[in-house]
Design a protein around this motif. Structure first.
Motif, PDB file in Angstrom:
ATOM      1  N   TYR A   1      15.162  29.238 -28.577  1.00  0.00           N
ATOM      2  CA  TYR A   1      15.267  30.489 -27.596  1.00  0.00           C
ATOM      3  C   TYR A   1      15.571  29.948 -26.152  1.00  0.00           C
ATOM      4  CZ  TYR A   1      14.075  34.645 -30.129  1.00  0.00           C
ATOM      5  OH  TYR A   1      14.132  35.827 -30.837  1.00  0.00           O
ATOM      6  N   GLY A   2      16.512  30.712 -25.401  1.00  0.00           N
ATOM      7  CA  GLY A   2      16.669  30.219 -24.054  1.00  0.00           C
ATOM      8  C   GLY A   2      17.803  29.260 -23.879  1.00  0.00           C
ATOM      9  N   GLY A   3      18.374  29.055 -25.111  1.00  0.00           N
ATOM     10  CA  GLY A   3      19.578  28.016 -24.802  1.00  0.00           C
ATOM     11  C   GLY A   3      21.048  28.748 -25.368  1.00  0.00           C
ATOM     12  N   ILE A   4      22.260  27.950 -24.956  1.00  0.00           N
ATOM     13  CA  ILE A   4      23.462  28.829 -25.031  1.00  0.00           C
ATOM     14  C   ILE A   4      23.267  29.264 -26.703  1.00  0.00           C
ATOM     15  CG2 ILE A   4      25.803  28.274 -25.165  1.00  0.00           C
ATOM     16  CD1 ILE A   4      24.745  28.140 -22.574  1.00  0.00           C
ATOM     17  N   GLY A   5      23.992  30.716 -26.723  1.00  0.00           N
ATOM     18  CA  GLY A   5      24.077  31.068 -28.020  1.00  0.00           C
ATOM     19  C   GLY A   5      22.898  31.824 -28.552  1.00  0.00           C
ATOM     20  N   ASN A   6      21.785  31.695 -27.750  1.00  0.00           N
ATOM     21  CA  ASN A   6      20.654  32.369 -27.960  1.00  0.00           C
ATOM     22  C   ASN A   6      19.868  32.571 -26.642  1.00  0.00           C
ATOM     23  OD1 ASN A   6      18.561  33.635 -29.394  1.00  0.00           O
ATOM     24  ND2 ASN A   6      17.870  31.767 -30.634  1.00  0.00           N
ATOM     25  N   PRO A   7      20.416  33.252 -25.710  1.00  0.00           N
ATOM     26  CA  PRO A   7      19.811  33.317 -24.317  1.00  0.00           C
ATOM     27  C   PRO A   7      18.924  34.567 -24.303  1.00  0.00           C
ATOM     28  CG  PRO A   7      21.790  34.343 -24.103  1.00  0.00           C
ATOM     29  CD  PRO A   7      21.747  33.809 -25.728  1.00  0.00           C
ATOM     30  N   THR A   8      17.675  34.659 -25.356  1.00  0.00           N
ATOM     31  CA  THR A   8      16.902  36.025 -25.432  1.00  0.00           C
ATOM     32  C   THR A   8      15.753  35.695 -25.202  1.00  0.00           C
ATOM     33  OG1 THR A   8      17.064  35.515 -27.795  1.00  0.00           O
ATOM     34  CG2 THR A   8      18.673  36.970 -27.046  1.00  0.00           C
ATOM     35  N   SER A   9      15.350  34.694 -24.705  1.00  0.00           N
ATOM     36  CA  SER A   9      13.879  34.586 -24.180  1.00  0.00           C
ATOM     37  C   SER A   9      13.436  35.642 -23.284  1.00  0.00           C
ATOM     38  CB  SER A   9      13.630  33.043 -23.496  1.00  0.00           C
ATOM     39  OG  SER A   9      14.147  32.887 -22.252  1.00  0.00           O
ATOM     40  N   SER A  10      12.123  35.641 -22.937  1.00  0.00           N
ATOM     41  CA  SER A  10      11.704  36.896 -22.096  1.00  0.00           C
ATOM     42  C   SER A  10      12.356  36.939 -20.655  1.00  0.00           C
ATOM     43  CB  SER A  10       9.999  36.808 -21.963  1.00  0.00           C
ATOM     44  OG  SER A  10       9.585  35.628 -21.310  1.00  0.00           O
ATOM     45  N   PHE A  11      12.626  35.876 -20.173  1.00  0.00           N
ATOM     46  CA  PHE A  11      13.389  36.040 -18.669  1.00  0.00           C
ATOM     47  C   PHE A  11      14.672  36.338 -18.896  1.00  0.00           C
ATOM     48  CE2 PHE A  11      15.958  34.107 -15.392  1.00  0.00           C
ATOM     49  CZ  PHE A  11      15.556  34.601 -14.329  1.00  0.00           C
ATOM     50  N   LEU A  12      15.327  35.604 -19.847  1.00  0.00           N
ATOM     51  CA  LEU A  12      16.840  35.877 -20.103  1.00  0.00           C
ATOM     52  C   LEU A  12      17.372  36.923 -20.531  1.00  0.00           C
ATOM     53  CD1 LEU A  12      18.019  32.229 -20.663  1.00  0.00           C
ATOM     54  CD2 LEU A  12      18.363  33.385 -18.487  1.00  0.00           C
TER      55      LEU A  12
END
Length: 377
Positions: free
Chosen positions: A153-164
């Motif tokens: 979570y939070g990386g390229i291809g999965n930028p869906t963490s709470s901030f991003l």
């Protein structure tokens, strides 16, 4: 001494009856022992108890993330979040060798509005596998791109963490995959077929009546749905290993028709490969699609490099994407570190740096960091 034809004394009658009762008891005991032995044989041989299987699994991530986005005033800059799912998988093997099964993935985070992520039934055998329900199409399940190197979570291809989740404002995509909800059908209700694997090769096809159907009205859409109808996706993949070198590759694509005006056809295609050896993984992918009057052309390319040693995982990923209709572009990179404490327990940290070029709207610089703990059972 008793003589034939003489009346049987009363005590002799009792002894005979007792003998018959004893014999009956012995026969009953033998029958019970035989039944127990037969039942034990069934358990040992797995017929039919092992022909049916029900599995329960689950995972949860706790995330702490923060960062800064130039153009988004809604972000707090720092936040906590959870990502939790419970999966139920069942299967039954018929006498003809065909296995039937189902799966349900429940979203279990507090406050969630949609409690089911994916659910489907399937049948598999020598003919391959056919699946019915709300599940990813072959354009996604076969996909190979830079994220195949391993991201969190939070990386390229999965930028869906709470901030991003709310950091991006442009039209350029954040992953090298076909655009979700139009070309990529996500969890819309569909039928998918995958061929058996032969020498590492297999292929698949999916049919989705409407890309926006699946979460409303048990899959039945209104007549004014804004999705893409009659979406047909295809994929071909290869996965094999040669002397310790793993090779994985795929080509995916889809075509559909817009429900709303101008009702143009939409289509897209992509491909990628990943090579792994001595703990290293190198992966890359390229996708292009055209929504014509419903969003224009767009494309993305990404790459990833990862190294695994013992309980540690390190990876670097990058992406460049462009939306031709709006002129928006995204250039971004991410670094991931994962430590597997034990089986099913993971600590991870991700750093993200990106820039959106919004054409006449200027730019949007994004910097973010995400860390978390994941447990899986």
């Amino acid at each position: 001494m008793y003589k034939p034809g003489a009346e049987i004394p009363q005590d002799r009658k009792f002894d005979a009856a007792a003998g018959e009762l004893t014999t009956a008891r012995r026969r009953l005991r033998c029958a019970l022992l035989a039944s127990s032995a037969y039942a034990g044989t069934l358990l040992l041989t797995g017929v039919p108890s092992l022909a049916q299987e029900l599995k329960l699994s689950a995972f949860q991530r706790f995330l702490a993330s923060g960062g800064d986005s130039d153009r988004n005033g809604a972000d707090r800059g720092f936040a906590f979040a959870t990502d939790t799912e419970v999966h139920v998988n069942g299967s039954i093997m018929a006498d003809n060798g065909i296995t039937f099964g189902f799966r349900v993935e429940f979203e279990a985070d507090a406050g969630g509005t949609n409690n089911v992520d994916e659910n489907s039934v399937w049948a598999a055998g020598s003919f391959g596998k056919i699946e019915f329900g709300n599940n990813d199409g072959v354009e996604d399940t076969f996909l190979v791109n830079g994220s195949s190197s391993g991201v969190e979570y939070g990386g390229i291809g999965n930028p869906t963490s709470s901030f991003l989740t709310t950091a991006f404002i442009g039209e350029a995509r954040t992953s090298a995959e076909l655009r979700i909800g139009t070309i990529e059908t996500a969890d819309a209700t569909k039928i998918s077929y995958t061929t058996p694997t032969s020498n590492g090769f297999n292929a698949g096809i999916s049919y989705t009546p409407d890309t926006q159907c699946g979460t409303q009205g048990n899959g039945f859409c209104t007549t004014n749905s804004s999705g893409i109808h009659d979406n047909v996706a295809f994929a071909a993949g290869y996965n094999n290993e040669f002397d310790g070198v793993g090779v994985k590759a795929a080509v995916v694509g889809a075509v559909g028709h817009a429900d709303a005006e101008p009702e143009d056809s939409v289509y897209g295609i992509g491909g990628g490969f990943a090579v792994s050896f001595s703990g290293f993984t190198i992966a890359t992918g390229l996708v292009w699609d055209d929504l014509q009057g419903n969003g224009g052309e767009g494309w993305a390319v990404d790459a990833g490099l990862a190294y695994d040693t013992g309980p540690w995982h390190f990876s670097l990923n990058g992406i460049y994407s462009e939306d031709d209709d709006s002129g928006d572009e995204l250039l971004a990179g991410a670094a991931t570190v994962i430590y597997n404490v034990t089986s099913g327990v993971m600590l991870f940290a991700v750093g993200y740096l990106g820039e959106e070029d919004l054409g006449a709207g200027g730019s949007n610089d994004i910097v973010a960091a995400t860390s978390g703990l994941k447990l899986a059972f």
